[in-house]
Write an enzyme that holds these catalytic residues in place. Structure first.
Site, PDB file in Angstrom:
ATOM      1  N   GLN A   8     -14.115   2.479   1.849  1.00 13.02           N
ATOM      2  CA  GLN A   8     -13.507   2.084   0.567  1.00 13.02           C
ATOM      3  C   GLN A   8     -13.133   3.335  -0.225  1.00 13.02           C
ATOM      4  O   GLN A   8     -13.943   4.247  -0.368  1.00 13.02           O
ATOM      5  CB  GLN A   8     -14.493   1.228  -0.253  1.00 13.02           C
ATOM      6  CG  GLN A   8     -13.906   0.754  -1.578  1.00 13.02           C
ATOM      7  CD  GLN A   8     -14.847  -0.179  -2.370  1.00 13.02           C
ATOM      8  OE1 GLN A   8     -16.015  -0.320  -2.041  1.00 13.02           O
ATOM      9  NE2 GLN A   8     -14.326  -0.784  -3.416  1.00 13.02           N
ATOM     10  N   HIS A  43     -10.482  -4.774  -2.735  1.00 12.36           N
ATOM     11  CA  HIS A  43      -9.151  -5.002  -2.182  1.00 12.36           C
ATOM     12  C   HIS A  43      -9.228  -5.406  -0.723  1.00 12.36           C
ATOM     13  O   HIS A  43     -10.128  -5.023   0.003  1.00 12.36           O
ATOM     14  CB  HIS A  43      -8.238  -3.780  -2.361  1.00 12.36           C
ATOM     15  CG  HIS A  43      -8.828  -2.481  -1.926  1.00 12.36           C
ATOM     16  ND1 HIS A  43      -9.852  -1.842  -2.591  1.00 12.36           N
ATOM     17  CD2 HIS A  43      -8.518  -1.666  -0.879  1.00 12.36           C
ATOM     18  CE1 HIS A  43     -10.135  -0.692  -1.985  1.00 12.36           C
ATOM     19  NE2 HIS A  43      -9.355  -0.572  -0.947  1.00 12.36           N
ATOM     20  N   PHE A  44      -8.259  -6.210  -0.346  1.00  9.10           N
ATOM     21  CA  PHE A  44      -8.110  -6.674   1.030  1.00  9.10           C
ATOM     22  C   PHE A  44      -6.873  -5.995   1.604  1.00  9.10           C
ATOM     23  O   PHE A  44      -5.809  -6.018   0.990  1.00  9.10           O
ATOM     24  CB  PHE A  44      -7.894  -8.194   1.083  1.00  9.10           C
ATOM     25  CG  PHE A  44      -9.087  -9.009   0.644  1.00  9.10           C
ATOM     26  CD1 PHE A  44      -9.423  -9.110  -0.698  1.00  9.10           C
ATOM     27  CD2 PHE A  44      -9.853  -9.685   1.575  1.00  9.10           C
ATOM     28  CE1 PHE A  44     -10.514  -9.868  -1.113  1.00  9.10           C
ATOM     29  CE2 PHE A  44     -10.953 -10.448   1.172  1.00  9.10           C
ATOM     30  CZ  PHE A  44     -11.288 -10.537  -0.165  1.00  9.10           C
ATOM     31  N   HIS A  45      -7.035  -5.397   2.780  1.00  8.81           N
ATOM     32  CA  HIS A  45      -5.887  -4.833   3.491  1.00  8.81           C
ATOM     33  C   HIS A  45      -5.316  -5.899   4.425  1.00  8.81           C
ATOM     34  O   HIS A  45      -6.071  -6.545   5.146  1.00  8.81           O
ATOM     35  CB  HIS A  45      -6.322  -3.649   4.363  1.00  8.81           C
ATOM     36  CG  HIS A  45      -6.925  -2.512   3.606  1.00  8.81           C
ATOM     37  ND1 HIS A  45      -6.177  -1.459   3.141  1.00  8.81           N
ATOM     38  CD2 HIS A  45      -8.196  -2.253   3.221  1.00  8.81           C
ATOM     39  CE1 HIS A  45      -6.969  -0.592   2.517  1.00  8.81           C
ATOM     40  NE2 HIS A  45      -8.200  -1.053   2.550  1.00  8.81           N
ATOM     41  N   ASP A  82       0.863  -1.182   0.000  1.00  6.71           N
ATOM     42  CA  ASP A  82       0.000   0.000   0.000  1.00  6.71           C
ATOM     43  C   ASP A  82       0.900   1.233   0.000  1.00  6.71           C
ATOM     44  O   ASP A  82       1.815   1.333   0.818  1.00  6.71           O
ATOM     45  CB  ASP A  82      -0.898  -0.022   1.251  1.00  6.71           C
ATOM     46  CG  ASP A  82      -2.024   0.994   1.171  1.00  6.71           C
ATOM     47  OD1 ASP A  82      -1.751   2.172   0.826  1.00  6.71           O
ATOM     48  OD2 ASP A  82      -3.170   0.630   1.439  1.00  6.71           O
TER      49      ASP A  82
END
Lengths: 144, 144
Positions: free
Chosen positions: B96, B102-104, B33
């Site tokens: 979001q 997306h996965f954090h 990220d």
């Protein structure tokens, strides 16, 4: 730390503690969070005895994810939130409060703050009523 | 709302925008990220063009979850955080900020607050250095 077979979710899985069940498959179980951070807060747990994601098999993680998705869709259809969070917390520093892997499916409404995590017990009747509305949209409980 | 094929992650998937890649499979991609909420914050995205979890296929969701688990293990081994959060946000009300699922995967350290979501760009060199440490523990990049 090792897995404690008497944790709250292990007891639910063994039928020693009650839960407001939404859907169950061979590998996982979804039920209402008793201390919801928002209305319609659901928990999804694997049946595999794993403390956290680090101990969980890929297969069990995938089975949970599949139910997460289906529950998220049902929650959205039933309660019409503005958003939905899926959260999976590992370790106390991450906010994990029960030593058995669990996924939170948390509806969000714009401008509404979450209630604190694992603090205040909701009324059983309120939880049952949300569960009933969500179940109505979980039309195929046997997906595998 | 419909899926915008020019969102930031679609551009990364098409190779039109750069990313600091950790692992890629047929179905999903994991990368650093750029505006991390903590050191070692990773994003996992499906290649399927889905705005949110409600549009995502079960297969793609499972593929992401598998990478989430492997990345979480690698992040833990590399950075030794006290905990790890996996979070998947749907809708602005849920936080979001990019219109592609997306996965954090967010490492947590006791007593350390998260930095605000999607606000401050980290130094490229810092991200590269965390990526290198995490990659060293992602020993089999071809798991499928």
């Amino acid at each position: 730390m090792t897995y404690d077979h008497n944790n709250a979710f292990a007891r639910i899985l063994r039928g020693e503690a009650a839960c407001i069940k939404l859907v169950e498959t061979e590998a996982a179980l979804a039920f209402m969070d008793l201390m919801p951070q928002s209305d319609g807060h659901v928990l999804v747990i694997p049946k595999e005895p794993a403390m956290d994601i680090f101990e969980l098999s890929d297969t069990a993680a995938e089975a949970c994810m599949r139910i997460d998705c289906h529950v998220a869709l049902a929650v959205r259809a039933a309660l019409r939130p503005d958003g939905v969070v899926i959260a999976q917390l590992n370790g106390r520093a991450a906010g994990q409060t029960v030593g058995h892997v669990h996924f939170h499916v948390i509806p969000r409404w714009a401008g509404q703050r979450l209630r604190p995590h694992a603090r205040v017990l909701a009324e059983q009747a309120t939880l049952e009523s949300f569960a009933e509305r969500i179940r109505a949209h979980l039309d195929d409980p046997t997906y595998e």
